[in-house]
Design an enzyme around this catalytic site. Structure first.
Site, PDB file in Angstrom:
ATOM      1  N   ARG A  75      78.307   5.066  27.680  1.00 46.50           N
ATOM      2  CA  ARG A  75      76.892   5.107  27.308  1.00 46.50           C
ATOM      3  C   ARG A  75      76.477   6.559  27.074  1.00 46.50           C
ATOM      4  O   ARG A  75      76.611   7.390  27.974  1.00 46.50           O
ATOM      5  CB  ARG A  75      76.042   4.488  28.426  1.00 46.50           C
ATOM      6  CG  ARG A  75      74.567   4.663  28.215  1.00 46.50           C
ATOM      7  CD  ARG A  75      73.707   4.073  29.338  1.00 46.50           C
ATOM      8  NE  ARG A  75      72.326   4.364  29.021  1.00 46.50           N
ATOM      9  CZ  ARG A  75      71.436   4.902  29.853  1.00 46.50           C
ATOM     10  NH1 ARG A  75      71.766   5.166  31.102  1.00 46.50           N
ATOM     11  NH2 ARG A  75      70.219   5.166  29.449  1.00 46.50           N
ATOM     12  N   HIS A 119      66.581   9.280  25.151  1.00 44.66           N
ATOM     13  CA  HIS A 119      66.763   9.746  26.530  1.00 44.66           C
ATOM     14  C   HIS A 119      66.066  11.098  26.622  1.00 44.66           C
ATOM     15  O   HIS A 119      66.670  12.124  26.879  1.00 44.66           O
ATOM     16  CB  HIS A 119      68.250   9.819  26.889  1.00 44.66           C
ATOM     17  CG  HIS A 119      68.547   9.789  28.359  1.00 44.66           C
ATOM     18  ND1 HIS A 119      69.438   8.910  28.931  1.00 44.66           N
ATOM     19  CD2 HIS A 119      68.058  10.528  29.387  1.00 44.66           C
ATOM     20  CE1 HIS A 119      69.500   9.127  30.244  1.00 44.66           C
ATOM     21  NE2 HIS A 119      68.674  10.111  30.546  1.00 44.66           N
ATOM     22  N   GLU A 164      64.351   4.718  30.894  1.00 41.39           N
ATOM     23  CA  GLU A 164      63.372   5.003  31.949  1.00 41.39           C
ATOM     24  C   GLU A 164      61.995   5.417  31.451  1.00 41.39           C
ATOM     25  O   GLU A 164      61.541   6.549  31.698  1.00 41.39           O
ATOM     26  CB  GLU A 164      63.916   6.086  32.888  1.00 41.39           C
ATOM     27  CG  GLU A 164      65.261   5.782  33.493  1.00 41.39           C
ATOM     28  CD  GLU A 164      65.662   6.761  34.604  1.00 41.39           C
ATOM     29  OE1 GLU A 164      65.069   7.841  34.679  1.00 41.39           O
ATOM     30  OE2 GLU A 164      66.552   6.434  35.389  1.00 41.39           O
ATOM     31  N   ASN A 293      68.719   1.330  36.126  1.00 38.38           N
ATOM     32  CA  ASN A 293      69.255   2.525  36.785  1.00 38.38           C
ATOM     33  C   ASN A 293      68.849   2.443  38.241  1.00 38.38           C
ATOM     34  O   ASN A 293      67.662   2.362  38.559  1.00 38.38           O
ATOM     35  CB  ASN A 293      68.680   3.797  36.156  1.00 38.38           C
ATOM     36  CG  ASN A 293      69.146   3.969  34.718  1.00 38.38           C
ATOM     37  OD1 ASN A 293      70.035   3.254  34.245  1.00 38.38           O
ATOM     38  ND2 ASN A 293      68.555   4.931  34.021  1.00 38.38           N
ATOM     39  N   TYR A 295      69.382   4.165  42.063  1.00 35.89           N
ATOM     40  CA  TYR A 295      69.886   5.269  42.881  1.00 35.89           C
ATOM     41  C   TYR A 295      69.569   5.090  44.362  1.00 35.89           C
ATOM     42  O   TYR A 295      70.367   5.408  45.217  1.00 35.89           O
ATOM     43  CB  TYR A 295      69.289   6.600  42.399  1.00 35.89           C
ATOM     44  CG  TYR A 295      69.860   7.022  41.069  1.00 35.89           C
ATOM     45  CD1 TYR A 295      71.051   7.728  41.007  1.00 35.89           C
ATOM     46  CD2 TYR A 295      69.230   6.689  39.869  1.00 35.89           C
ATOM     47  CE1 TYR A 295      71.606   8.103  39.794  1.00 35.89           C
ATOM     48  CE2 TYR A 295      69.780   7.054  38.651  1.00 35.89           C
ATOM     49  CZ  TYR A 295      70.972   7.765  38.619  1.00 35.89           C
ATOM     50  OH  TYR A 295      71.527   8.124  37.427  1.00 35.89           O
ATOM     51  N   GLU A 352      73.009   3.024  35.053  1.00 35.86           N
ATOM     52  CA  GLU A 352      73.231   4.259  35.811  1.00 35.86           C
ATOM     53  C   GLU A 352      73.259   3.932  37.291  1.00 35.86           C
ATOM     54  O   GLU A 352      72.395   3.206  37.789  1.00 35.86           O
ATOM     55  CB  GLU A 352      72.096   5.283  35.615  1.00 35.86           C
ATOM     56  CG  GLU A 352      72.070   5.940  34.271  1.00 35.86           C
ATOM     57  CD  GLU A 352      70.941   6.965  34.123  1.00 35.86           C
ATOM     58  OE1 GLU A 352      70.514   7.558  35.134  1.00 35.86           O
ATOM     59  OE2 GLU A 352      70.498   7.153  32.979  1.00 35.86           O
TER      60      GLU A 352
HETATM   61  C1  BGC Z   1      68.162   9.732  34.343  1.00 33.99           C
HETATM   62  C2  BGC Z   1      69.264  10.753  34.219  1.00 33.99           C
HETATM   63  C3  BGC Z   1      69.270  11.632  35.452  1.00 33.99           C
HETATM   64  C4  BGC Z   1      69.576  10.774  36.649  1.00 33.99           C
HETATM   65  C5  BGC Z   1      69.647  11.503  37.984  1.00 33.99           C
HETATM   66  C6  BGC Z   1      67.963   9.211  35.723  1.00 33.99           C
HETATM   67  O1  BGC Z   1      66.612   9.380  36.038  1.00 33.99           O
HETATM   68  O2  BGC Z   1      68.266   8.752  33.373  1.00 33.99           O
HETATM   69  O3  BGC Z   1      69.075  11.453  33.032  1.00 33.99           O
HETATM   70  O4  BGC Z   1      70.142  12.703  35.331  1.00 33.99           O
HETATM   71  O5  BGC Z   1      68.612   9.768  36.785  1.00 33.99           O
HETATM   72  O6  BGC Z   1      68.433  12.088  38.297  1.00 33.99           O
END
Ligand code: BGC
Length: 448
Positions: A75, A119, A164, A293, A295, A352
């Site tokens: 991607r 992006h 995002e 995405n 995290y 992500e």
């Molecule tokens: C984004 C990336 C970023 C990653 C880590 C996401 O918000 O799509 O571009 O580097 O998180 O912060």
């Protein structure tokens, strides 16, 4: 051994501004990130993406590494100002040629390209006319999307309109930490709406183009938990969820904005943002997949003094990454189950997932990123649990293929599974996490 479904796709992700460099080469126009990083004080160490990982010149070597890891899919994002230096009008053929060479290289390596159209690197010339706050930008985005479909429709099978929109609108226009750096709540709401509108327009154009591929959108979603079970904290959770997640999920899948949050905005401003009749129908056009995405999670408590009634809290005794984000794999399972239950049965891709750690080259010349390996293993397991519970999860992209320009943090934060030795001619080193992924792809499973 934990096995993944037969057609499950493994990949890694990047974004143009974060890796390409060559910010003013071959006819590329200025982007809002060029402008923002060139103003001192916006980014840690005043880092810029001028050179970044020099991927623009080293993409062949980078595709070789992807091949070595065994990626099924990659991607990447297309820099709009490489294609249309002024955002609209005259096409820059050399920009198209760059992505043609990249895509050729990927296809020859047997790697499926997945392209993100936006992006975050908006052509500065469009920002000068109001950027995403200006409804016309949605129209120009759609024109740009059509050009890309025409040029690449038979080569790229997976398209992501936006990455995002929450971050673009809120971090860039409410919190001012990202380009274009505004702190204006109504501007942020208008930007969010116009981004979503442009998404819907680009989905329609995709259908009209007759491309035999998939189109979707990538949303950053973090599952929200109340600090306690009190009624107040539950309410705080609802507001935070509406702000972070539902403000984008609901229009895309249900053709509406979350009511409680909307009325809160309406109490504050007569007309929070401009919306035309029919916009929500455009925004909610069917998509082929949802990209998420993930995290971390959010934990919130009720706080009356906050505009939206919630405040995030940091749980004790848990692990945090270098971004100070809690490691919480269960949140990925919970999020996927919720999406499956409340929003969509269409395939979901994790577009992500990954973590920043302070990686170093060890004496043996390797990068032993143990923490990232653990982080990924735990999240792979969490994804598998969701699959077992019936979620239509179709693939998983690691953020990121390589260390890169981490927006406001510059090069301070490393997310890559490939180490970039910035001081030493940008040498690339596969970290242990890249080797983990290599193994997981080879077995389509995890040895634990
Ligand atoms: C984004 C990336 C970023 C990653 C880590 C996401 O918000 O799509 O571009 O580097 O998180 O912060």
């Amino acid at each position: 051994m934990i096995k993944f479904p037969e057609k499950f796709e493994w990949g890694a992700a990047t974004a143009s501004y974060q890796i390409e460099g060559a910010y003013n080469e071959d006819g590329k126009g200025e982007s809002i990130w060029d402008r923002f990083t060139h103003q001192k004080g916006n980014i840690s160490n005043n880092d810029t993406g001028d050179l970044a990982c020099d991927h623009y010149h080293r993409f062949k070597e980078d595709v070789e590494l992807m091949k070595e890891i065994g990626l099924d899919t990659y991607r990447f994002s297309i820099a709009w100002p490489r294609i249309l230096p002024a955002g609209k009008g005259k096409i820059n053929q050399r920009g198209i040629d760059f992505y043609k060479s990249l895509v050729d290289e990927l296809l020859q390596a047997g790697i499926k390209p997945a392209a993100t159209l936006y992006h975050w690197d908006l052509p500065q010339k469009l920002q000068d006319k109001g950027g995403w706050e200006n409804r016309d930008t949605a129209k120009y985005f759609n024109e740009y999307a059509r050009i890309m479909y025409k040029e690449f429709g038979d080569l790229i099978p997976r398209w992501i309109t936006h990455n995002e929109p929450m971050v673009v609108s809120m971090v860039g226009n409410l919190w001012g930490e990202h380009a274009p750096g505004f702190t204006d709540p109504q501007k942020a709401l208008q930007v969010a709406h116009n981004l979503l509108l442009s998404h819907g327009m680009a989905v329609k154009s995709f259908r009209e183009s007759g491309i035999d591929g998939q189109v979707g959108i990538t949303l950053n979603l973090n599952h929200v938990y109340p600090k306690t079970n009190s009624k107040e904290d539950q309410l705080a959770k609802d507001y935070c969820d509406a702000f972070n997640n539902r403000w984008f999920l609901d229009p895309v899948f249900k053709a509406k904005y979350p009511e409680k949050l909307m009325s809160l905005y309406q109490n504050e401003y007569d007309n929070p943002f401009e919306m035309e009749k029919g916009d929500l129908e455009i925004i909610s056009r069917d998509i082929d997949f949802l990209g998420i995405n993930y995290y971390s999670r959010a934990v919130v408590e009720y706080d009356e003094s906050e505009k939206l009634n919630f405040k995030t809290v940091k749980p004790d005794g848990v692990e945090y990454t270098e971004m100070d984000w809690e490691v919480y794999p269960e949140g990925l399972t919970d999020l996927l189950l919720r999406l499956n239950k409340e929003y969509t049965k269409a395939p979901i891709f994790i577009t992500e997932n990954g973590a920043a750690y302070d990686d170093q080259i060890a004496e043996d010349g390797q990068v032993h990123d143990k923490k990232r390996v653990e982080y990924l293993e735990e999240h792979f397991k969490a994804a598998k649990q969701a699959i077992e519970a019936g979620v239509n999860l179709a693939g998983y992209y690691i953020w990121s293929l390589m260390d890169n320009f981490e927006w406001a943090y510059g090069y301070d934060k490393r997310f890559g599974i490939i180490f970039i030795d910035y001081e030493n001619e940008q040498t690339r080193i596969l970290k242990d996490s890249a080797k983990l992924l290599q193994d997981v792809i080879a077995k389509n499973g995890l040895d634990k």
